[in-house]
Design an enzyme around this catalytic site. Sequence first.
Site, PDB file in Angstrom:
ATOM      1  N   HIS A 191       0.690  -1.044   0.012  1.00 12.42           N
ATOM      2  CA  HIS A 191       0.281  -0.027  -0.062  1.00 12.42           C
ATOM      3  C   HIS A 191       1.065   1.272   0.149  1.00 12.42           C
ATOM      4  CE1 HIS A 191      -3.089  -3.080   0.798  1.00 12.42           C
ATOM      5  NE2 HIS A 191      -3.484  -2.362  -0.027  1.00 12.42           N
ATOM      6  N   GLU A 435     -10.019 -11.794  -6.417  1.00  9.11           N
ATOM      7  CA  GLU A 435      -8.457 -11.930  -5.921  1.00  9.11           C
ATOM      8  C   GLU A 435      -8.255 -13.350  -5.125  1.00  9.11           C
ATOM      9  OE1 GLU A 435      -8.393  -8.187  -3.733  1.00  9.11           O
ATOM     10  OE2 GLU A 435     -10.412  -8.437  -2.953  1.00  9.11           O
ATOM     11  N   ASP A 459      -3.495  -9.158  -5.097  1.00 12.79           N
ATOM     12  CA  ASP A 459      -3.974 -10.344  -4.183  1.00 12.79           C
ATOM     13  C   ASP A 459      -4.056 -11.671  -4.853  1.00 12.79           C
ATOM     14  OD1 ASP A 459      -3.991  -9.402  -1.417  1.00 12.79           O
ATOM     15  OD2 ASP A 459      -6.008  -8.199  -1.942  1.00 12.79           O
ATOM     16  N   CYS A 506      -8.418  -4.172 -11.558  1.00 15.49           N
ATOM     17  CA  CYS A 506      -7.970  -2.924 -10.576  1.00 15.49           C
ATOM     18  C   CYS A 506      -6.680  -3.099  -9.797  1.00 15.49           C
ATOM     19  CB  CYS A 506      -9.015  -2.455 -10.059  1.00 15.49           C
ATOM     20  SG  CYS A 506      -9.548  -3.642  -8.656  1.00 15.49           S
TER      21      CYS A 506
HETATM   22  C1  PEP Z   1      -5.540  -6.051  -5.665  1.00 16.77           C
HETATM   23  O1  PEP Z   1      -5.800  -7.083  -4.360  1.00 16.77           O
HETATM   24  O2  PEP Z   1      -5.183  -6.180  -6.623  1.00 16.77           O
HETATM   25  C2  PEP Z   1      -6.573  -4.776  -5.243  1.00 16.77           C
HETATM   26  C3  PEP Z   1      -6.539  -3.956  -6.263  1.00 16.77           C
HETATM   27  O3  PEP Z   1      -6.701  -4.448  -3.928  1.00 16.77           O
HETATM   28  P1  PEP Z   1      -5.745  -3.828  -2.846  1.00 16.77           P
HETATM   29  O4  PEP Z   1      -4.448  -3.898  -3.433  1.00 16.77           O
HETATM   30  O5  PEP Z   1      -6.460  -3.021  -2.036  1.00 16.77           O
HETATM   31  O6  PEP Z   1      -5.687  -5.288  -2.041  1.00 16.77           O
HETATM   32 MG    MG Z   2      -6.797  -6.788  -2.686  1.00 23.47          MG
END
Ligand code: PEP
Ligand code: MG
Length: 578
Positions: A191, A435, A459, A506
Amino acid sequence: MSEVLKGIAASDGVAVAKAYLLVQPDLSFETVTVENTDNEEARLDAALAASQGELQAIRDKAVSSLGEEAASVFDAHLMVLSDPEMIGQIKETIRAKKTNAEHALKEVTDMFITLFENMDDNPYMQERAADIRDVAKRVLANLLGVKLPSPAMINEEVVVIAHDLTPSDTAQLDRKFVKAFITNIGGRTSHSAIMARTLEIPAVLGTNNITELVKDGQLLAVNGITGEVVIEPSEETQEEFHKAGEAYKALKAEWEQLKDAKTETADGKHFELAANIGTPKDVVGANDNGAEAIGLYRTEFLYMDSQDFPTEDEQYEAYKAVLEGMNGKPVVVRTMDIGGDKELPYFDLPKEMNPFLGYRALRISLSEKGDGMFRTQIRALLRASVHGKLRIMFPMVALLTEFRAAKKVFDEEKANLLNEGVSVADDIQVGIMIEIPAAAMLADQFAKEVDFFSIGTNDLIQYTMAADRMNEQVSYLYQPYNPSILRLINNVIKAAHAEGKWAGMCGEMAGDQIAVPLLVGMGLDEFSMSATSVLKTRSLMKKLDTKQMEELANKALTETSTMEEVVALVNEYVPEIQ
Ligand code: PEP
Ligand code: MG
């Protein structure tokens, strides 16, 4: 003599500036018996006064950069500092036990922290415990004569060095002064990396031990595109980095020409290019970078930036701001994804051996403990839906029954609101993130019931490869182009299309320049990425021919067995990718 090291290139851009070490200093001390207790009390008073001065300055800075509300946490800290009962008890302990101020401070504050923490289900008391812990640390640092880092107070150009950066640390970094950051741990999809890209701060992560190699104030050259870091660069190296920075700026200027252009391949096929956001403020960046939609609004930041659960009205305002800011363009809002590496100070989550495999996201929302929180969020979303084109998706879905349970909450709250006479849009699409490999394998079944898929590759890859996305030791297993991952993705896209549904992505892979030609070839409908990658991707898509990309994707899916072979194939089909 300069030293060169390589980390994970996590956010584009180049910088040369002095290091600012954002590391916790050693606060260990010895307990000693003292004769002169007056002297210890005087030391305590001096440390309290110094801490007060520091906190006041941090508070003033926070008010000017983040607003009154965000600064309120420091008011709570200042109150702790002047609490006569606690200070009285510390002084009493010094006198009664003839002990040093450090020890008395620790003993008394630990007692208060335990007291508040034991008032279990009371988030207010939990927060007080956290406030006392923070303040005690600052007073102790002043007693020991060491400095605590405070990122909000940075007022010259620096490269921030840290073991890791939490989303709230990252949010405090001022773009004007923070020219780059480098951490020991983390990878492209952690993150901190995602935040860095949103803030357009160059970042190199996963260097292992940068905090040990660099001293405060040392000059650093950082390249977030290649992952290279040079400690004490020569004049010549500085010049090289400046040139690389200029070249990157020139490329960016070229991409900016495409801000209002359509996203089209060379043969005229349109793909939707969307941006990922973490707060309503990020909508500006999404629009400035020509995003056609918001493909992922990570709502957990709303919870993480708050002192307590955000109310229905607070959430409604945030969602409305995003929908209105996008002016009728689609906005995919993900319900909160707490857990994993994202904790809430006011929500008591169990300590788990494997938090990424544990009680997180939709699993919390569907549990008894999370039900109220989930319903509040759904109601806020439904109320906001009249202000734009809302799509809702649930994170971390493994089972069809989980989707059904979440959809039931959506239907129930919608009916409740309509009964209360509140208007709700009647065209809200409800989808899921893919995911978890189980959901990817069963996509054909899910596709019959959901309105859309959004593939969360950050994920999906970590779970398919069984490789923690935060752990740089296994970061080589983050392989978006591995044929196993490509086959899962292709399965999801084809399953969606077979039921007349759309499939987006995403995860960070959606903006990856090697992956884009493959995804175009597989027919992915929507690509959602850090806003700063949108124009680069639009520029790339203009060069691609869909028929050729289909051929490329087919070959990658059927004729390769390693990531390296896939990369070679992409380079053969699209030689212009840098
Ligand atoms: C992912 O897991 O690809 C996603 C977009 O969610 P996050 O990165 O917030 O876990
Ligand atoms: Mg995720």
